[in-house]
Design a protein around this motif. Sequence first.
Motif, short mmCIF file in Angstrom:
data_model
loop_
_atom_site.label_atom_id
_atom_site.label_comp_id
_atom_site.label_asym_id
_atom_site.label_seq_id
_atom_site.Cartn_x
_atom_site.Cartn_y
_atom_site.Cartn_z
N VAL A 114 9.53 -10.67 -7.74
CA VAL A 114 8.81 -9.75 -8.40
C VAL A 114 8.07 -8.65 -7.72
O VAL A 114 7.80 -7.48 -8.05
CB VAL A 114 7.80 -10.80 -8.87
N SER A 115 8.03 -8.83 -6.41
CA SER A 115 7.74 -7.83 -5.30
C SER A 115 8.68 -6.80 -5.40
O SER A 115 8.13 -5.54 -5.07
CB SER A 115 7.23 -8.32 -3.80
N GLU A 116 9.91 -7.20 -5.21
CA GLU A 116 10.98 -6.21 -5.19
C GLU A 116 11.09 -5.22 -6.36
O GLU A 116 11.12 -4.10 -6.39
CB GLU A 116 12.29 -6.79 -4.79
N GLY A 165 2.57 -14.98 -14.01
CA GLY A 165 3.78 -15.11 -14.16
C GLY A 165 4.34 -16.50 -13.89
O GLY A 165 4.66 -17.23 -14.73
N LEU A 166 4.37 -16.82 -12.49
CA LEU A 166 4.97 -18.18 -12.17
C LEU A 166 4.19 -19.44 -12.81
O LEU A 166 4.69 -19.98 -13.53
CB LEU A 166 5.18 -18.53 -10.64
N GLY A 167 3.03 -19.47 -12.65
CA GLY A 167 1.89 -20.41 -13.11
C GLY A 167 1.01 -19.57 -14.24
O GLY A 167 1.11 -18.60 -14.28
N HIS A 168 0.15 -20.36 -14.91
CA HIS A 168 -0.68 -19.63 -15.70
C HIS A 168 0.07 -18.78 -16.78
O HIS A 168 -0.28 -18.07 -17.66
CB HIS A 168 -1.77 -18.88 -15.17
N ALA A 169 1.25 -19.61 -17.18
CA ALA A 169 2.09 -19.03 -17.95
C ALA A 169 2.00 -19.76 -19.50
O ALA A 169 2.99 -19.26 -20.20
CB ALA A 169 3.29 -19.15 -17.48
N VAL A 223 12.49 -12.10 -18.65
CA VAL A 223 11.07 -12.05 -19.61
C VAL A 223 10.20 -11.67 -18.65
O VAL A 223 9.21 -10.61 -19.22
CB VAL A 223 10.69 -13.50 -19.93
N GLN A 224 9.80 -11.93 -17.50
CA GLN A 224 8.61 -11.46 -16.78
C GLN A 224 8.71 -9.61 -16.48
O GLN A 224 7.99 -9.16 -16.73
CB GLN A 224 8.43 -12.29 -15.38
N PHE A 225 10.03 -9.51 -16.14
CA PHE A 225 10.19 -8.21 -15.97
C PHE A 225 9.97 -7.40 -17.03
O PHE A 225 9.52 -6.08 -17.22
CB PHE A 225 11.45 -7.74 -15.24
N ASP A 226 10.22 -7.58 -18.23
CA ASP A 226 9.94 -7.12 -19.50
C ASP A 226 8.47 -6.89 -19.99
O ASP A 226 7.92 -6.07 -20.30
CB ASP A 226 10.92 -7.80 -20.75
N LYS A 239 -2.05 2.02 -9.82
CA LYS A 239 -1.73 2.01 -8.65
C LYS A 239 -1.03 0.42 -8.28
O LYS A 239 -0.07 0.31 -7.68
CB LYS A 239 -2.65 2.18 -7.33
N TYR A 240 -1.47 -0.70 -8.79
CA TYR A 240 -1.11 -2.12 -8.55
C TYR A 240 -0.55 -2.77 -9.72
O TYR A 240 -0.45 -2.32 -10.75
CB TYR A 240 -2.35 -2.62 -8.39
N LEU A 241 0.33 -3.92 -9.26
CA LEU A 241 0.61 -4.64 -10.27
C LEU A 241 0.43 -6.14 -9.82
O LEU A 241 1.01 -6.68 -8.97
CB LEU A 241 2.07 -4.52 -10.53
N HIS A 242 -0.67 -6.66 -10.25
CA HIS A 242 -0.93 -7.97 -9.74
C HIS A 242 -0.33 -9.15 -10.56
O HIS A 242 -0.08 -9.03 -11.87
CB HIS A 242 -2.67 -8.24 -10.28
N VAL A 243 0.46 -9.84 -9.75
CA VAL A 243 1.35 -10.59 -10.34
C VAL A 243 0.79 -12.28 -10.58
O VAL A 243 1.73 -13.13 -10.89
CB VAL A 243 2.75 -10.69 -9.61
N GLY A 244 -0.34 -12.65 -10.16
CA GLY A 244 -0.88 -13.83 -10.28
C GLY A 244 -0.50 -14.79 -9.29
O GLY A 244 -0.39 -14.56 -7.95
#
Length: 699
Positions: free
Chosen positions: A311-313, A228-232, A264-267, A280-285
């Motif tokens: 993004v954690s919320e 998300g934030l970087g590596h985008a 965009v990221q939440f979509d 179980k997880y969502l890895h957000v980078g």
Amino acid sequence: MKKRYFLPILAGLLFSCQNPPKKTGEFALLPLPQEFEIVGTSDFNCANVNHYFNAADQWLPVFDDQLKSLRETDDRSEADIVLDVDTTMVLKPEGYTLAITGDKISITGKDKKGLFYGLMSLSQLMEDACEQNANLPLIKITDFPELAYRAIHLDVKHHLEKTEYYYKLIDKLARYKVNGIIAEMEDKLGYQRQPKVASADALSIQEWKDISTYAETRFIDFSPLIQGLGHASYILKHPEYHALRDTPESDWAFNPLDPKTYEVQFDLYRDAMEATPNGKYLHVGGDEVHTTGRNSGKSALELQLLWLGQVSEFAEKHHRIPIFWDDMPLKQADVYRPMFQPELSQKEVDSIWQLNEHKLTAFLDQFPKNCIYMRWNYSAPEAIGNTKAMEWFRSHDLEVMGATAGQTRWTLMPQEESNMEAIKTFAVNAIESGTGGLLLTLWDDDSPHFELYKRGIVAFSEYTWSGHKRNKEKIKAAYRQREFSHALADTAYAFIDDLERPVTFWKNALLKGDKRNFLATMDHPLEDGVIDLPDINVSGEWTEKYQQRLVEAERLLKSTDSIARKINEMKAKAVRNVYTLDIYDQVNKVVGFSPKTLLTLQELDQADNPTKRREAIQRLQALQNEFATIREDLESVYSKVRILHKPENYILDQDHHHHMANQSVNFDWQFRAESLFFEKLSKHLENAIYIENADQLSK
């Protein structure tokens, strides 16, 4: 006399038919069970294990290929195998017992996962017995994992395998008791809410969902990693998203202060969660990024935590546990460096933390409590600074998990014994510190073939399940037995480590320095990147300049010849996974070509008459055709499971980290150095021939 001996002989024959001699075998389980005792040889063999009784009732785990011919019986006394679940067993979750006695094979799981893993151990025992035409051993196994979460990283950002490969991979991971996959999808998911992001060859949400469901039936948690934030760059390279860049000229990072960033990221998250419904997880980078919020005046750490909080919320609202790479807050607080300096003492590390810890604690309230902070360290997990960082998170009630690596930025194949020492160290540290799990990252940055990651995965499976119970050489032997044949367990077939040096040499053998990853962006790669070539007018000068490289080339050419013989012998003896050996064979042929080329250049440089010079030139010209064949063969073998080419309309991003696999839409990136070398060589030889002809005419 004949009548006197006839009856005893007949009786002996009848007895031998009814009770054929037992044959002992060589058995190797991966991972090694906690308690594994062989006390003899049973009557069971490959032919007479046929029926099971399901004492667990109404539920059965999936059987693998080795056990799928088993048939259920309702009569416990007739069953060869009895399966059960006993939740009262004094074992950790996922534990089991497996006993083979004179007349029964009993597997009892602490839970459903335990029963499944007991069957996976029986499957390996049966595989060994069938291969050796041997009887199963009389054994008692008590087993359980040391770490609860044992996941591998599936990074598909630069290429996909054919879909059926992922199903076979899941089967193998389950067999080795790996219970998690973190899939870094980038643009290889067919996003519906932001379709522009998806590559034309992306797997659909349904295709990923099918893979995820298949993994669930084998007790593998399948969760996504959506950077998300970087590596985008895979998002921000598209003109439609340029306005969301933190720096207008760079496609690397989002602006964390723009509300549309989160739209965009939440979509993307929603689509990824739909594609992995059981995860179980969502890895957000969140790693390797420094943002300014379009020069907002806010610090990079403040912006990082603002983004992470949002993004954690979101993850929590959607019943996912967010995972976040922890490096940037630590780097922004100036406590990052000691994590990769194992030479620093406790006092030195403490001093650095005492000086800088306040930079973290000032923002402590902004660190999300529902997030797992993933402490990645691929080379020095034993460093006191690494342990110190993990302790800081724990001491502030923040959950931390480790990440090691089976592949980082190594070209062509993993190095350092598949990074086994670092994997072992981090796994043992995680076990001793009570960490809940460990991730094995397998980066696609320089895109080796995934088959070459398997030995590292086996080591990771071993160390995270049973800790450090056997040394590396025994694990390597068990890998060869499990993956190829019991006949190949011997160290005589241990060629993989021998291939490391030729691979390392190959990377820059035909180049000036460490240039392979940078050739695509060089203005003058032939002059500045490719090795100098012999001047035929100054005999011996080139040889003197590259003497050290030539000595190494001669040594490594002999090494690759020896490796080739071993691989061919292994192919002849292997009873499974010959394809893996085919991949290693192709790698060996590629890396053996560069030493051969250098030594032929030496022949040209040392040619002391026109005849020898012409012969050397002819051999060099023939090498180009030889390399074309090597490339064709490698692509043919790789493409049996791997999709080599990106779609024609694929947009390459700005390639901030010089990932070779990100530098062409076709497979040219793999051979760019060799292609440029032959381009330079052709021009050089044309000029050499012209000079020689001119000399002949002048005479």
